[in-house]
Design a protein around this motif. Structure first.
Motif, PDB file in Angstrom:
ATOM      1  N   HIS A 108      27.636  17.987  66.334  1.00 36.09           N
ATOM      2  CA  HIS A 108      28.697  18.528  65.471  1.00 36.09           C
ATOM      3  C   HIS A 108      28.771  17.803  64.119  1.00 36.09           C
ATOM      4  O   HIS A 108      29.803  17.885  63.432  1.00 36.09           O
ATOM      5  N   ALA A 109      27.708  17.125  63.736  1.00 33.07           N
ATOM      6  CA  ALA A 109      27.704  16.475  62.421  1.00 33.07           C
ATOM      7  C   ALA A 109      27.712  17.531  61.320  1.00 33.07           C
ATOM      8  O   ALA A 109      27.034  18.560  61.396  1.00 33.07           O
ATOM      9  N   LEU A 110      28.512  17.267  60.272  1.00 29.61           N
ATOM     10  CA  LEU A 110      28.556  18.161  59.116  1.00 29.61           C
ATOM     11  C   LEU A 110      27.704  17.629  57.975  1.00 29.61           C
ATOM     12  O   LEU A 110      27.215  18.417  57.142  1.00 29.61           O
ATOM     13  N   GLU A 111      27.545  16.316  57.949  1.00 34.17           N
ATOM     14  CA  GLU A 111      26.809  15.688  56.843  1.00 34.17           C
ATOM     15  C   GLU A 111      26.521  14.226  57.221  1.00 34.17           C
ATOM     16  O   GLU A 111      27.277  13.588  57.947  1.00 34.17           O
ATOM     17  N   GLU A 132      21.745  16.821  54.815  1.00 33.32           N
ATOM     18  CA  GLU A 132      22.189  17.917  55.671  1.00 33.32           C
ATOM     19  C   GLU A 132      22.270  17.455  57.123  1.00 33.32           C
ATOM     20  O   GLU A 132      21.619  16.478  57.513  1.00 33.32           O
ATOM     21  N   PRO A 133      23.073  18.110  57.964  1.00 31.13           N
ATOM     22  CA  PRO A 133      23.216  17.687  59.364  1.00 31.13           C
ATOM     23  C   PRO A 133      21.921  17.757  60.168  1.00 31.13           C
ATOM     24  O   PRO A 133      21.822  17.126  61.219  1.00 31.13           O
ATOM     25  N   ILE A 153      25.216   3.913  57.169  1.00 35.15           N
ATOM     26  CA  ILE A 153      24.989   5.334  57.478  1.00 35.15           C
ATOM     27  C   ILE A 153      26.305   5.897  58.015  1.00 35.15           C
ATOM     28  O   ILE A 153      26.881   5.366  58.971  1.00 35.15           O
ATOM     29  N   SER A 154      26.768   6.961  57.398  1.00 35.15           N
ATOM     30  CA  SER A 154      28.004   7.612  57.817  1.00 35.15           C
ATOM     31  C   SER A 154      27.705   9.034  58.267  1.00 35.15           C
ATOM     32  O   SER A 154      26.807   9.690  57.717  1.00 35.15           O
ATOM     33  N   VAL A 155      28.452   9.485  59.259  1.00 36.85           N
ATOM     34  CA  VAL A 155      28.344  10.869  59.692  1.00 36.85           C
ATOM     35  C   VAL A 155      29.726  11.496  59.592  1.00 36.85           C
ATOM     36  O   VAL A 155      30.711  10.946  60.093  1.00 36.85           O
ATOM     37  N   LEU A 161      35.281  10.368  59.947  1.00 36.35           N
ATOM     38  CA  LEU A 161      34.080   9.839  59.307  1.00 36.35           C
ATOM     39  C   LEU A 161      33.677   8.587  60.089  1.00 36.35           C
ATOM     40  O   LEU A 161      34.441   7.616  60.162  1.00 36.35           O
ATOM     41  N   TYR A 162      32.518   8.655  60.676  1.00 40.84           N
ATOM     42  CA  TYR A 162      32.026   7.573  61.522  1.00 40.84           C
ATOM     43  C   TYR A 162      30.944   6.819  60.755  1.00 40.84           C
ATOM     44  O   TYR A 162      29.966   7.416  60.308  1.00 40.84           O
ATOM     45  N   THR A 163      31.123   5.502  60.606  1.00 42.55           N
ATOM     46  CA  THR A 163      30.217   4.708  59.759  1.00 42.55           C
ATOM     47  C   THR A 163      29.650   3.523  60.535  1.00 42.55           C
ATOM     48  O   THR A 163      30.378   2.836  61.257  1.00 42.55           O
ATOM     49  N   VAL A 164      28.368   3.283  60.338  1.00 43.16           N
ATOM     50  CA  VAL A 164      27.672   2.143  60.938  1.00 43.16           C
ATOM     51  C   VAL A 164      27.103   1.280  59.818  1.00 43.16           C
ATOM     52  O   VAL A 164      26.437   1.793  58.910  1.00 43.16           O
ATOM     53  N   ARG A 165      27.396  -0.016  59.867  1.00 40.98           N
ATOM     54  CA  ARG A 165      26.873  -0.970  58.884  1.00 40.98           C
ATOM     55  C   ARG A 165      25.957  -1.966  59.579  1.00 40.98           C
ATOM     56  O   ARG A 165      26.274  -2.441  60.663  1.00 40.98           O
TER      57      ARG A 165
END
Length: 250
Positions: A108-111, A132-133, A153-155, A161-165
């Motif tokens: 279900h990622a939009l971007e 793009e997703p 990286i964010s999704v 908004l889910y972000t990984v650093r």
């Protein structure tokens, strides 16, 4: 002239020039052969035949083995998004060659948004893109210069908004040559190679070297098991260092 009869003379006593040794001192001490070195000991001692960085790596691991049980591993949060390449989830360092970033797709990622920043020196944005997703891969298209970096990286999902650093560093020429040495000697000298991998923060590679080469060459040796425990702890610590930010969107 008259002489005294010889029968009355005192018998002459001979005095030995050297004292007589006791029987225990005269016995030759039993010869005991030195205990043969194990294969692990022979390999570790061979470090002195190579460049100084090999011996320094061995000392680092041996010192760390003595304290690894006192380390506390952070509780790892299972990320929604996993980075597949480069392998910075286990290794803190990467090679400077052309880098492709690849991660697992999120349902279900939009971007996706990716930002790479140079941290040391003048902080500099190296890449900042929206994807793009269906795109879960981004090619940087160039080599990275040695130094420390942060990858974000964010999704974007419907309402969050889910972000990984993740921070990592790129190997300089000196450490890169050490990495090449460790890979070249992994089969013949798996413990020396493991130590060098560990020294330059290639923890995942050190773990594979122990499992695939050292454990086969020295089966059931307790030293190998101690090293395995140490490197496994460091791999888990590295995985737990990931920073995750999850926030709701308005």
């Amino acid at each position: 002239p008259s002489f005294e009869p010889l029968s009355h003379a005192e018998p002459r006593r001979e005095i030995a020039s050297n004292p007589r040794l006791t029987d225990s001192r005269l016995k030759t001490p039993p010869f005991s052969e030195p205990s043969p070195l194990s294969g692990v000991e022979r390999e570790l001692r061979s470090a002195e035949q190579y460049a100084p960085f090999v011996g320094a790596a061995i000392r680092l691991v041996m010192e760390s083995v003595g304290i690894y049980t006192t380390r506390s591993t952070k509780q790892r949060t299972q990320p929604l998004l996993n980075l597949n390449h480069p392998d910075i989830e286990e290794n803190a360092s990467v090679e400077p060659d052309r880098i492709d970033f690849e991660w697992s797709s999120v349902e279900h990622a939009l971007e996706y948004r990716l930002r790479l920043t140079r941290l040391d020196g003048d902080s500099q944005t190296v890449a900042n893109v929206s994807l793009e997703p269906t795109q879960t891969r981004f090619s940087l298209g160039k080599s990275l210069s040695p130094g420390e970096y942060e990858l974000v990286i964010s999704v974007a999902l419907a309402d969050q908004l889910y972000t990984v650093r993740r921070t990592f560093y790129v190997l300089d020429s000196e450490r890169l040559s050490q990495l090449q040495w460790a890979r070249a000697h992994a089969t013949t000298h798996p413990l020396l190679s493991t130590a060098v991998f560990y020294k330059i923060d290639r923890y995942g590679e050190a773990l594979r070297c122990l499992k695939e080469h050292a454990a086969r060459k020295y089966p059931d040796d307790p030293q190998v098991q101690h090293w395995l425990n140490l490197v496994q702890v460091r791999v888990e610590e590295r995985r737990a260092e990931i920073e995750i930010v999850d926030r709701s969107l308005p």
